[in-house]
Design a protein around this motif. Structure first.
Motif, PDB file in Angstrom:
ATOM      1  N   ILE A   8      30.497  78.797  -3.617  1.00 27.39           N
ATOM      2  CA  ILE A   8      31.735  79.466  -3.991  1.00 27.39           C
ATOM      3  C   ILE A   8      31.566  80.163  -5.334  1.00 27.39           C
ATOM      4  N   ALA A   9      32.043  81.399  -5.421  1.00 29.78           N
ATOM      5  CA  ALA A   9      32.078  82.125  -6.690  1.00 29.78           C
ATOM      6  C   ALA A   9      33.480  82.677  -6.899  1.00 29.78           C
ATOM      7  N   ILE A  10      33.802  82.916  -8.160  1.00 30.63           N
ATOM      8  CA  ILE A  10      35.107  83.469  -8.526  1.00 30.63           C
ATOM      9  C   ILE A  10      34.863  84.666  -9.420  1.00 30.63           C
ATOM     10  N   CYS A  11      35.435  85.787  -9.054  1.00 33.60           N
ATOM     11  CA  CYS A  11      35.296  87.003  -9.859  1.00 33.60           C
ATOM     12  C   CYS A  11      36.681  87.435 -10.323  1.00 33.60           C
ATOM     13  N   GLY A  12      36.902  87.345 -11.617  1.00 32.21           N
ATOM     14  CA  GLY A  12      38.204  87.693 -12.177  1.00 32.21           C
ATOM     15  C   GLY A  12      38.987  86.452 -12.526  1.00 32.21           C
ATOM     16  N   ILE A  13      39.081  86.142 -13.815  1.00 32.10           N
ATOM     17  CA  ILE A  13      39.817  84.950 -14.238  1.00 32.10           C
ATOM     18  C   ILE A  13      41.183  85.366 -14.743  1.00 32.10           C
ATOM     19  N   THR A  19      44.068  78.280 -11.957  1.00 35.21           N
ATOM     20  CA  THR A  19      44.635  77.120 -11.275  1.00 35.21           C
ATOM     21  C   THR A  19      43.678  76.610 -10.205  1.00 35.21           C
ATOM     22  N   ILE A  20      43.020  77.514  -9.506  1.00 32.22           N
ATOM     23  CA  ILE A  20      42.027  77.128  -8.498  1.00 32.22           C
ATOM     24  C   ILE A  20      40.786  76.548  -9.172  1.00 32.22           C
ATOM     25  N   ILE A  21      40.366  77.159 -10.271  1.00 33.35           N
ATOM     26  CA  ILE A  21      39.236  76.625 -11.040  1.00 33.35           C
ATOM     27  C   ILE A  21      39.526  75.191 -11.487  1.00 33.35           C
ATOM     28  N   TYR A  22      40.744  74.963 -11.939  1.00 35.27           N
ATOM     29  CA  TYR A  22      41.138  73.614 -12.367  1.00 35.27           C
ATOM     30  C   TYR A  22      40.964  72.605 -11.231  1.00 35.27           C
ATOM     31  N   ALA A  23      41.407  72.963 -10.017  1.00 36.67           N
ATOM     32  CA  ALA A  23      41.287  72.053  -8.876  1.00 36.67           C
ATOM     33  C   ALA A  23      39.819  71.791  -8.538  1.00 36.67           C
ATOM     34  N   LEU A  24      39.001  72.843  -8.525  1.00 33.22           N
ATOM     35  CA  LEU A  24      37.567  72.668  -8.245  1.00 33.22           C
ATOM     36  C   LEU A  24      36.911  71.806  -9.316  1.00 33.22           C
ATOM     37  N   TYR A  25      37.261  72.055 -10.560  1.00 32.93           N
ATOM     38  CA  TYR A  25      36.699  71.331 -11.707  1.00 32.93           C
ATOM     39  C   TYR A  25      37.040  69.850 -11.626  1.00 32.93           C
ATOM     40  N   PHE A  31      30.825  75.570  -8.482  1.00 31.39           N
ATOM     41  CA  PHE A  31      31.307  76.951  -8.351  1.00 31.39           C
ATOM     42  C   PHE A  31      30.699  77.786  -9.466  1.00 31.39           C
ATOM     43  N   LYS A  32      30.675  79.085  -9.251  1.00 28.55           N
ATOM     44  CA  LYS A  32      30.201  80.029 -10.257  1.00 28.55           C
ATOM     45  C   LYS A  32      31.326  80.996 -10.617  1.00 28.55           C
ATOM     46  N   ILE A  33      31.355  81.413 -11.871  1.00 31.78           N
ATOM     47  CA  ILE A  33      32.269  82.456 -12.316  1.00 31.78           C
ATOM     48  C   ILE A  33      31.451  83.708 -12.591  1.00 31.78           C
ATOM     49  N   LEU A  34      31.780  84.783 -11.877  1.00 28.31           N
ATOM     50  CA  LEU A  34      31.047  86.036 -12.008  1.00 28.31           C
ATOM     51  C   LEU A  34      31.720  86.892 -13.078  1.00 28.31           C
ATOM     52  N   CYS A  35      31.038  87.055 -14.213  1.00 28.76           N
ATOM     53  CA  CYS A  35      31.572  87.864 -15.313  1.00 28.76           C
ATOM     54  C   CYS A  35      31.089  89.300 -15.166  1.00 28.76           C
ATOM     55  N   ARG A  36      31.988  90.238 -15.341  1.00 24.50           N
ATOM     56  CA  ARG A  36      31.664  91.649 -15.139  1.00 24.50           C
ATOM     57  C   ARG A  36      31.154  92.323 -16.408  1.00 24.50           C
ATOM     58  N   ASN A  37      31.372  91.717 -17.576  1.00 22.31           N
ATOM     59  CA  ASN A  37      30.842  92.301 -18.811  1.00 22.31           C
ATOM     60  C   ASN A  37      30.443  91.211 -19.793  1.00 22.31           C
ATOM     61  N   LEU A  81      36.051  84.382  -4.352  1.00 27.85           N
ATOM     62  CA  LEU A  81      37.473  84.587  -4.613  1.00 27.85           C
ATOM     63  C   LEU A  81      37.621  85.743  -5.589  1.00 27.85           C
ATOM     64  N   ILE A  82      38.481  86.676  -5.254  1.00 33.65           N
ATOM     65  CA  ILE A  82      38.694  87.854  -6.092  1.00 33.65           C
ATOM     66  C   ILE A  82      40.024  87.727  -6.814  1.00 33.65           C
ATOM     67  N   GLY A  83      39.947  87.629  -8.143  1.00 33.73           N
ATOM     68  CA  GLY A  83      41.153  87.456  -8.946  1.00 33.73           C
ATOM     69  C   GLY A  83      41.421  88.662  -9.825  1.00 33.73           C
ATOM     70  N   CYS A  84      41.932  89.715  -9.243  1.00 31.12           N
ATOM     71  CA  CYS A  84      42.241  90.931 -10.007  1.00 31.12           C
ATOM     72  C   CYS A  84      43.538  91.528  -9.481  1.00 31.12           C
ATOM     73  N   LYS A  85      44.030  92.543 -10.175  1.00 33.47           N
ATOM     74  CA  LYS A  85      45.202  93.264  -9.706  1.00 33.47           C
ATOM     75  C   LYS A  85      44.836  94.082  -8.459  1.00 33.47           C
ATOM     76  N   ASN A  86      45.838  94.339  -7.627  1.00 34.36           N
ATOM     77  CA  ASN A  86      45.619  95.118  -6.404  1.00 34.36           C
ATOM     78  C   ASN A  86      44.946  96.459  -6.666  1.00 34.36           C
ATOM     79  N   GLN A  87      45.349  97.118  -7.751  1.00 36.26           N
ATOM     80  CA  GLN A  87      44.819  98.445  -8.031  1.00 36.26           C
ATOM     81  C   GLN A  87      43.331  98.432  -8.386  1.00 36.26           C
ATOM     82  N   ASN A  88      42.794  97.242  -8.686  1.00 35.83           N
ATOM     83  CA  ASN A  88      41.373  97.130  -9.036  1.00 35.83           C
ATOM     84  C   ASN A  88      40.530  96.514  -7.926  1.00 35.83           C
TER      85      ASN A  88
END
Length: 325
Positions: A8-13, A19-25, A31-37, A81-88
């Motif tokens: 499982i990876a999560i992109c966009g915190i 809240t999902i990260i908290y449950a997994l933790y 899980f991995k967190i994918l940082c874009r910058n 899991l994609i955690g961003c605004k719809n426009q992105n």
């Protein structure tokens, strides 16, 4: 014997993904967190996340061992899991599609009906309908104000794998469904007032629902959406803890108006100070997701030849507020 789970990876915190990260933790699920910058990577490395759940307990989440850069990661994941605004969303999917396994899937937890934007990816999408509210108190502090479910459904109309219940409960109750659109439209209608109408008036939920005229406008908004749902033959599925749009909206099957007003008053009292995500976006001079909430209703209504003047007003008002920033 140790249980092996899909990767499982999560992109966009943001508030929902934290809240999902908290449950997994808490459940010690890898899980991995994918940082874009690099700036975001460095910030999360140096600053643990502080999370306060509905029970009032504050937990500090150290993310150092979970972080990786999106463009540098060579792993492939079963789920992202994609955690961003719809426009992105399009940008995030483009950046992460090379990190999905051949049979991997994205999980879209955005408001609105994001699956409709990416029908060519339908076989690779699971929709997630979020039933809780988490607010950003500061840059590294988050507060979940209520317990709520995560409803997961395949965009193609089947139930996702049952392992999701094992890895998120008891911290997040999970509902697996083959009727995603029913939940999506229900939550869209709720968001049209707690996000859309509240943002148009720039009010907290207390300010919105303790005002009689605002309650009337909220019920008008829901009545229009109920009409669109019925014309589309959407079988409503109610998010736990919520109230049916078929009952709140006017027309056949509606509750007496005084009961509808009472329900909204109770919501206003319970969440008096809450400024929902779209209200916070305007507070912070950010572009909102209005095109994907009330705007979605307006677009569908035009296709069907239905008048939705209250939803149109909300969209118009928020766009005026965005331009005025």
């Amino acid at each position: 014997m140790r249980t092996t789970y899909p990767s499982i990876a999560i992109c966009g915190i943001g508030s929902v993904t934290v809240t999902i990260i908290y449950a997994l933790y808490q459940n010690q699920i890898p899980f991995k967190i994918l940082c874009r910058n690099q700036t975001r990577f460095q910030s999360l490395t140096e600053n643990p996340i502080s999370f306060q759940g509905p029970n009032g307990k504050v937990v500090r989440i150290e993310l150092n061992n979970h972080l990786t850069m999106t463009k540098c990661d060579q792993d492939k994941f079963d789920y992202i899991l994609i955690g961003c605004k719809n426009q992105n969303l399009s940008e995030y999917l483009d950046e992460t599609k090379s990190l999905l396994k051949s049979n991997g899937k994205w999980i879209l937890i955005q408001n609105g009906i994001p699956e409709l934007q990416f029908q060519s990816y339908e076989s690779k999408i699971i929709g997630g309908v979020v039933g809780w509210n988490t607010q950003t108190l500061s840059k590294h502090t988050y507060f979940q104000s209520n317990i709520g479910s995560l409803i997961l459904g395949e965009a193609q109309g089947s139930e996702p794998d049952s392992f999701w219940k094992k890895i998120l409960t008891p911290f997040i109750p999970v509902i697996l469904t083959d009727e995603l659109s029913g939940y999506r439209w229900h939550k869209l209608a709720i968001n049209s007032i707690i996000n859309g109408l509240a943002a148009a008036k720039q009010l907290s939920l207390g300010g919105l629902f303790l005002n009689r005229q605002s309650r009337i406008e909220a019920l008008e908004t829901l009545t229009e959406i109920k009409l669109v749902m019925n014309r589309l033959e959407i079988k409503e599925r109610v998010v736990p803890g919520s109230v049916s749009i078929q009952k709140l909206g006017g027309g056949p099957g509606s509750l007496p108006r005084w009961i509808c007003h009472l329900i909204l008053i109770l919501l206003g009292l319970k969440y008096f100070k809450i400024r929902t995500s779209m209200v916070q976006d305007l507070d912070a001079h950010r572009k909102t997701e209005i095109d994907f909430i009330n705007g979605e209703v307006v677009d569908k209504a035009k296709e069907l030849g239905i008048s939705v003047s209250r939803n149109e007003w909300i969209v118009r008002k928020i766009k005026e507020l965005e331009l005025a920033q």
